[in-house]
Design a protein around this motif. Sequence first.
Motif, PDB file in Angstrom:
ATOM      1  N   ARG A  58       0.845  -1.212   0.000  1.00 50.98           N
ATOM      2  CA  ARG A  58       0.000   0.000   0.000  1.00 50.98           C
ATOM      3  C   ARG A  58       0.873   1.253   0.000  1.00 50.98           C
ATOM      4  NH1 ARG A  58      -2.867  -3.013   4.096  1.00 50.98           N
ATOM      5  NH2 ARG A  58      -4.808  -3.856   3.223  1.00 50.98           N
ATOM      6  N   ILE A  59       1.909   1.254   0.861  1.00 50.86           N
ATOM      7  CA  ILE A  59       2.793   2.418   0.956  1.00 50.86           C
ATOM      8  C   ILE A  59       3.541   2.623  -0.360  1.00 50.86           C
ATOM      9  CG2 ILE A  59       4.835   3.335   2.121  1.00 50.86           C
ATOM     10  CD1 ILE A  59       3.878   1.820   4.651  1.00 50.86           C
ATOM     11  N   ALA A  60       4.016   1.514  -0.951  1.00 52.32           N
ATOM     12  CA  ALA A  60       4.752   1.622  -2.216  1.00 52.32           C
ATOM     13  C   ALA A  60       3.840   2.130  -3.327  1.00 52.32           C
ATOM     14  CB  ALA A  60       5.344   0.263  -2.588  1.00 52.32           C
ATOM     15  N   VAL A  61       2.598   1.685  -3.348  1.00 54.45           N
ATOM     16  CA  VAL A  61       1.637   2.128  -4.366  1.00 54.45           C
ATOM     17  C   VAL A  61       1.325   3.607  -4.188  1.00 54.45           C
ATOM     18  CG1 VAL A  61      -0.772   1.915  -5.117  1.00 54.45           C
ATOM     19  CG2 VAL A  61       0.629  -0.129  -4.810  1.00 54.45           C
ATOM     20  N   LEU A  62       1.166   4.046  -2.917  1.00 57.33           N
ATOM     21  CA  LEU A  62       0.896   5.464  -2.651  1.00 57.33           C
ATOM     22  C   LEU A  62       2.052   6.345  -3.112  1.00 57.33           C
ATOM     23  CD1 LEU A  62      -0.801   5.320   0.876  1.00 57.33           C
ATOM     24  CD2 LEU A  62      -1.851   6.031  -1.276  1.00 57.33           C
ATOM     25  N   SER A  63       3.273   5.796  -2.999  1.00 57.35           N
ATOM     26  CA  SER A  63       4.435   6.584  -3.408  1.00 57.35           C
ATOM     27  C   SER A  63       4.555   6.660  -4.933  1.00 57.35           C
ATOM     28  CB  SER A  63       5.718   5.963  -2.834  1.00 57.35           C
ATOM     29  OG  SER A  63       6.007   4.737  -3.491  1.00 57.35           O
ATOM     30  N   GLY A  64       3.946   5.690  -5.620  1.00 56.97           N
ATOM     31  CA  GLY A  64       4.049   5.661  -7.077  1.00 56.97           C
ATOM     32  C   GLY A  64       5.398   5.199  -7.580  1.00 56.97           C
ATOM     33  N   ASP A  65       6.258   4.693  -6.671  1.00 51.70           N
ATOM     34  CA  ASP A  65       7.616   4.275  -7.018  1.00 51.70           C
ATOM     35  C   ASP A  65       7.585   2.800  -7.442  1.00 51.70           C
ATOM     36  OD1 ASP A  65      10.287   3.424  -7.050  1.00 51.70           O
ATOM     37  OD2 ASP A  65      10.851   4.938  -5.576  1.00 51.70           O
TER      38      ASP A  65
END
Length: 526
Positions: free
Chosen positions: A329-336
């Motif tokens: 979820r955190i990685a998706v929110l970062s868009g990285d």
Amino acid sequence: MKVLIVDDEKHVREAIRYFVPWEKHHITDIYEASNGQEAMRIMQEQQPAIVFTDMRMPLMDGAELLEWLHSHYPHTKTIVISGYQDFNYVKPAIVYGGTDYLLKPLNSKQLIAAAEHAFKLWLEEEQERHQAHRQNMQLNVLRPLYWDKMLSDLVAGQASFQEVRNSLCEELGMPLFVAECRVALISLQGADCRLLQRFQGDVGLTSFVLANVCNEVLAPKQNGFAFRSWQGGAEIVLLLWSAVAEAQEEMHRINESIRQTYGVQMDIGLSLPAAFPEGLQTAFRQARQSLNERNLLQREGRIHLFREQPGSSGPEESYAFEEQLDKLRIAVLSGDLDKMERVVDGWSDQLAGLPLFTERQFQQLQAEISEVLRRLRPDGEISLELCYDSEGLFSVENWRSQLKALLQHLSEGNTQTPDSRLVGEIRQYLQQNYAQDMTLQHIAERFFISRENVSRKFKQITGENLSDYLTGLRVDKAKTLLQNTNLRLSQISELVGYEDEKYFSRVFKKSTGQSPREYRKQGENQ
């Protein structure tokens, strides 16, 4: 319509040829014989519909010929022509179904009337035979669907056993008194790479063929019946009513037959023995649960028996899954994208090290990952299914690869135009409904667009006419059935959307350069 004239007197044969108005009835094939033996040979070679025959002839007389015709060609219409009014000559014409008995010398009006009466009778009966044949074909197509629906409802507790008991005994060979049963389920989810791909990803077609293979194994001993499930959780259900104790060995035989035919083995869930019919629903639930609780990381054993207490991954693994979901979820929110791929790599290593990972856990995990990925593309299609290797077994590496590929695709953004999406939906609809009567008007109404726009947009996006695409789709499905089944051409024709077998053959030959029979024979020789 062909005609045979049998008489040892040439002038009588010539008189019949002269008086009867053949052209009026579009009859061009008229054969002659001077005795019964010669007539038999012509009948076997040409199978005429109408026979004019004398009664007194050398080698074989008319009475013997009428008896032989009645036995071997019962649909043939016979007109007896004789110079005798004796009852012994009239009787065979009556006993063996002669349409008329004419006396020599011939009266032209009576001869014409008798001939036209025979023509009319044969045409009427031929029309009835064609209609009956068509009805039988339709019944043969509908009967498997009937049993699929009826037995699906029965094992799910939505139908009464008493309503279908007699039919089960008479049509499927179930013994009159059955005390216990077992239920087995086959899922196609683990067969992507070989079996489903062999049938171009068509689950319905694959299920149809797979049920036939199962029934070929069950048929000799009439131990049970396999049908396509209308319930969720599996594609094929096997209802076993005999040799219940040997059910596991029977499943191994079925899997071996599938392996020999298609080079892949299936995952089969098997219930415990249950009272019949009151325990059917319990057995069905057990078989489904045994599939859902199978260990996807196990490489051996494809028959999964129901366990009273299915295994669990434990709180540690469940917590680890939640932890990885939070990281994703955190990685998706970062868009990285790099961060997302590192999460997937760590997750894959974790899955590979687990002692137990069930189908149920996998489906739940896929659903949760899909919800997370919708943040990248709220209106996009999220597909997380192709995670099996060439043996039909769950592959962590395949799961890693397809998840990374999906993340990359979602991160790049959706570059499709509205027209491209529309054409994509039309192609998907055709792939799922190619067997139905499909017209341009129907497609236009289905997608709320004019017929002209459907054709134009489809050609612009794909470079192919819509009708050519549908024909190609149907021909490809027909090729698959011709190579992998023993179904008759009439059955294949209807399964791919053509009611007329002859028209189907013309379309197939125009597309491939071969007739369906030539294509099938070529496949058998390879």
